[in-house]
Motif scaffolding. Structure first.
Motif, PDB file in Angstrom:
ATOM      1  N   SER A   1       0.826  -1.210   0.000  1.00 56.69           N
ATOM      2  CA  SER A   1       0.000   0.000   0.000  1.00 56.69           C
ATOM      3  C   SER A   1       0.863   1.263   0.000  1.00 56.69           C
ATOM      4  O   SER A   1       0.387   2.338  -0.346  1.00 56.69           O
ATOM      5  N   ASN A   2       2.134   1.158   0.388  1.00 55.88           N
ATOM      6  CA  ASN A   2       3.003   2.329   0.339  1.00 55.88           C
ATOM      7  C   ASN A   2       3.511   2.615  -1.062  1.00 55.88           C
ATOM      8  O   ASN A   2       3.658   3.767  -1.451  1.00 55.88           O
TER       9      ASN A   2
ATOM     10  N   THR B   1       2.502   1.039  -4.191  1.00 51.61           N
ATOM     11  CA  THR B   1       1.664   0.866  -5.375  1.00 51.61           C
ATOM     12  C   THR B   1       1.213   2.197  -5.959  1.00 51.61           C
ATOM     13  O   THR B   1       1.162   2.368  -7.170  1.00 51.61           O
ATOM     14  N   GLY B   2       0.913   3.169  -5.064  1.00 49.87           N
ATOM     15  CA  GLY B   2       0.456   4.473  -5.530  1.00 49.87           C
ATOM     16  C   GLY B   2       1.430   5.108  -6.497  1.00 49.87           C
ATOM     17  O   GLY B   2       1.038   5.850  -7.407  1.00 49.87           O
ATOM     18  N   LYS B   3       2.736   4.808  -6.306  1.00 52.61           N
ATOM     19  CA  LYS B   3       3.753   5.469  -7.120  1.00 52.61           C
ATOM     20  C   LYS B   3       3.745   4.988  -8.568  1.00 52.61           C
ATOM     21  O   LYS B   3       4.133   5.734  -9.455  1.00 52.61           O
TER      22      LYS B   3
ATOM     23  N   TRP C   1       0.934   3.429  -9.964  1.00 51.65           N
ATOM     24  CA  TRP C   1      -0.447   3.272 -10.431  1.00 51.65           C
ATOM     25  C   TRP C   1      -0.712   4.126 -11.662  1.00 51.65           C
ATOM     26  O   TRP C   1      -1.154   3.635 -12.710  1.00 51.65           O
ATOM     27  N   ARG C   2      -0.394   5.437 -11.529  1.00 49.49           N
ATOM     28  CA  ARG C   2      -0.693   6.358 -12.620  1.00 49.49           C
ATOM     29  C   ARG C   2       0.155   6.019 -13.841  1.00 49.49           C
ATOM     30  O   ARG C   2      -0.317   6.042 -14.978  1.00 49.49           O
TER      31      ARG C   2
ATOM     32  N   ASP D   1       0.612  -7.176  -1.850  1.00 52.83           N
ATOM     33  CA  ASP D   1      -0.559  -7.298  -0.964  1.00 52.83           C
ATOM     34  C   ASP D   1      -1.809  -6.824  -1.706  1.00 52.83           C
ATOM     35  O   ASP D   1      -1.799  -6.713  -2.937  1.00 52.83           O
ATOM     36  N   GLY D   2      -2.859  -6.521  -0.970  1.00 57.48           N
ATOM     37  CA  GLY D   2      -4.137  -6.165  -1.592  1.00 57.48           C
ATOM     38  C   GLY D   2      -4.040  -5.011  -2.571  1.00 57.48           C
ATOM     39  O   GLY D   2      -4.703  -5.015  -3.612  1.00 57.48           O
ATOM     40  N   SER D   3      -3.188  -4.010  -2.279  1.00 56.69           N
ATOM     41  CA  SER D   3      -3.097  -2.869  -3.189  1.00 56.69           C
ATOM     42  C   SER D   3      -2.464  -3.294  -4.506  1.00 56.69           C
ATOM     43  O   SER D   3      -2.873  -2.837  -5.572  1.00 56.69           O
TER      44      SER D   3
ATOM     45  N   ILE E   1      -2.559  -6.284  -5.822  1.00 53.31           N
ATOM     46  CA  ILE E   1      -3.566  -7.069  -6.529  1.00 53.31           C
ATOM     47  C   ILE E   1      -4.571  -6.132  -7.194  1.00 53.31           C
ATOM     48  O   ILE E   1      -4.986  -6.348  -8.332  1.00 53.31           O
ATOM     49  N   ALA E   2      -4.921  -5.052  -6.461  1.00 55.57           N
ATOM     50  CA  ALA E   2      -5.862  -4.083  -7.025  1.00 55.57           C
ATOM     51  C   ALA E   2      -5.302  -3.484  -8.304  1.00 55.57           C
ATOM     52  O   ALA E   2      -6.046  -3.223  -9.256  1.00 55.57           O
TER      53      ALA E   2
END
Lengths: 255, 380
Positions: free
Chosen positions: B32-33, B35-37, B39-40, B65-67, B69-70
């Protein structure tokens, strides 16, 4: 299930006291990674007290509690925030925020602690809801959900940041047998597929025999652990009559 | 191959498009830390490539983890929406299980299952129905309250006088300091402002008329009622609202105790007794404030007293008290009604409290207007 495994939580010489009144004294135990660990005991034996110390809400009077090697009571600032993110907690009544929808409740930790874009947060929150079977209820308010759904929603929120440990307080208290069996099933599934460690506080015997890997039983009189081990062994072979009595759900024998 | 260093622990590399096939490699730790980087970046890569088929090489991912997979689910949905394919290769079995576990199926169908968005016509309709229901419940409540008060009048022993005294203390006696302070200052301010203007004409003695009439007829009752609405109307709503949320109101009902008789009547009686008393204090303190200012302008207390007594009739004083009597009923009743209307949840209590104060003040102002017209025709 091997006996020698990595301990994710370690409780050392732990004593809890309220206003000088000792509730638990010199408690020592370990929770291993990936197991479903139950804390049981009759009412007033200190189950909730122990849980609230393990999640860092209270300071132990004596002793230390480690989660992944960090002392939860001593951690400050960023270390504490990091540590809090390694576990999730489901409170007894769910404690979903009443002013937010279920989906917003699950999204909240993701919005606050990650830099994920909004569509990612929405997707992750929906996936968490799917894991507890509530994916069609995201836009409902907690007050519109039944008790069992609120608990499942609370588990989804606790899992939002993919914690390694989930603490469940009174998993099936106040729920019908079918719903509590479903929750047991859910815990078992999450534990096996996501390798989450569970620490469950309860006194529901069916849950214990259905899913517990290992248990500790707290006792009011010894102010500590009366028994530790696998539930079936304790039921059949414990040398403590009070423990056998608890498991077989019989009234006190005449001695 | 172009290479992008997206984060310290995760990176995404995208190959060039060959025959409508693009290869994306993700390596490192997807949590979760991190993945945001990417994603875009991943979203943009797919949008620009417009490839028929996308192959994601996930063999270099050591944690997911879940992020994470998302992210895979998100990319697959994007491809499917664009009519393409997405294949994930080399994802470790433990993460593979997680991916299947969190398969949302048809996301669009799921979205349509969520509560549909409301349109303007529906909102207007809801608002009108809500207003109608609110009015109905208000009328019903007034009826219930009147019948309960009638019963209380014919059977005074059925009223729980101990509760009345308790409420009278908290809503009346404890409100005295703030009433005293506010009305004294009102008297001072009014006299001061009046004196500055009237002095130029040598008419400062008429400040006594101004302060006397304004305080006794209007400001005394009005200030008291507004303070009561803010202090006690809100408290009634919060207390009854919390009781509603905690199912205590339901408990009363099943015990055969009418909540209106049990909770509302006591509060209304207490407010009806205390509001006129507080108004007397407000009137008195306003006059004292005026007198203090007048003294400093050189008008003796006796002169001020005589002027007030000569100009202000008992009619004005009693008229003010009658108003405050009505205000007391209104504020207490609307506070209790809003409390009983509380829905569930912690925010509902706050909402009821706000509604109690707002409705209380609106009722006070409207009633005051009606009284002004009636008093004008009655020549009070």
């Amino acid at each position: 299930m091997t006996a020698e495994r990595e301990a994710i939580i370690r409780v050392e010489n732990f004593t809890a006291a309220y206003n000088g009144q000792v509730v638990l004294e010199d408690v020592n135990f370990e929770v291993f990674t990936g197991e479903i660990f139950f804390i049981l005991g009759s009412s007033g034996s200190g189950k909730s007290t122990l849980l609230k110390h393990m999640i860092g809400l209270y300071q132990p009077a004596v002793g230390r509690i480690f989660i992944e090697g960090h002392d939860i009571a001593a951690a400050q600032g960023d270390e504490r925030l990091q540590l809090l993110r390694t576990f999730g907690v489901m409170y007894q009544s769910g404690a979903l925020f009443g002013s937010m929808t279920l989906l917003e409740n699950v999204s909240l930790p993701l919005e606050e602690f990650t830099d994920l874009p909004p569509d990612a947060i929405r997707l992750i929150a929906l996936m968490k809801l799917k894991q507890v079977g509530l994916e069609s209820y995201g836009d409902l308010m907690p007050s519109e959900l039944s008790g069992g759904m609120q608990k499942r929603g609370a588990i989804a929120r606790a899992m939002a940041l993919d914690p390694r440990v989930l603490f469940l307080d009174e998993l099936s208290a106040g729920l019908d047998p079918v719903t509590s069996a479903e929750l047991d099933e859910l815990v078992l599934r999450l534990s096996r597929s996501l390798k989450i460690t569970f620490v469950v506080v309860t006194h529901e015997l069916p849950s214990i025999f259905a899913i517990a890997d290992r248990i500790i039983m707290l006792d009011k009189q010894v102010k500590g652990i009366a028994a530790m081990g696998k539930p079936e062994e304790l039921r059949d072979h414990s040398d403590n009559p009070r423990v056998r009595q608890f498991f077989s759900r019989k009234p006190a024998p005449d001695i | 191959m172009k290479e992008n260093l997206s984060a310290s622990s995760v990176r995404l590399r995208a190959g060039a498009v060959h025959d409508g096939v693009v290869a994306i490699t993700i390596e490192g730790r997807l949590d979760s830390n991190t993945t945001g980087k990417i994603w875009r970046q991943a979203t943009e890569t797919l949008a620009t490539a417009k490839a028929r088929s996308v192959i994601v090489d996930a063999s270099e991912i050591d944690y997911c983890d879940g992020s994470g997979i998302a992210l895979f689910v998100h990319l697959r949905n994007l491809q499917h929406k664009a009519g393409g394919q997405l294949e994930i290769q080399g994802l470790r079995p433990e993460f593979q299980g997680l991916l299947q576990e969190s398969d949302l199926g048809d996301l669009e169908q799921l979205e349509s299952q969520q509560r549909p968005k409301t349109n303007l016509a529906e909102e207007v309709g809801r608002a009108v129905v809500g207003f109608w229901e609110d009015t109905r419940s208000l009328i019903g409540f007034v009826g219930e309250l009147v019948s309960a008060l009638g019963r209380a009048a014919s059977h005074p022993r059925s009223v729980r006088w101990r509760d009345v005294v308790r409420v009278a203390e908290s809503a009346g006696v404890n409100a005295l300091p703030i009433i005293v302070l506010v009305s004294f200052l009102m008297g001072v301010i009014m006299a001061f402002q009046g004196a500055i203007s009237l002095r130029r004409f040598g008419a400062d003695i008429f400040v006594a008329n101004l302060v006397g009439l304004a305080m006794l007829r209007e400001l005394g009752p009005l200030m008291t009622a507004i303070i009561l609405a803010g202090r006690s109307g809100s408290a009634f709503a919060a207390e009854l609202g919390t009781m509603k949320v905690r199912e205590e109101i339901d408990a009363l009902k099943t015990m055969g105790l009418d909540p209106v008789r049990f909770l509302v009547v006591t509060r209304v009686i207490a407010a009806v007794v205390m509001t006129p008393l507080l108004t007397v204090f407000a009137d008195l303190l306003g006059l004292i404030g005026g007198a203090v200012v007048m003294r400093s302008f050189g008008i003796p207390l006796v002169t001020f007293y005589n002027q007030v007594q000569y100009q202000v009739t008992y009619g004005s004083f009693v008229g003010g008290l009658v108003k405050s009597f009505v205000f007391g009923i209104l504020v207490a009743a609307i506070g209790c009604l809003r409390g009983l209307q509380t829905t569930t949840g912690a925010s509902a209590v706050g909402e009821s409290t706000t509604r109690a104060v707002v409705s209380g003040i609106i009722l006070i102002v409207i009633t005051d207007g009606i009284f002004s017209v009636v008093y004008y025709y009655l020549n009070v």
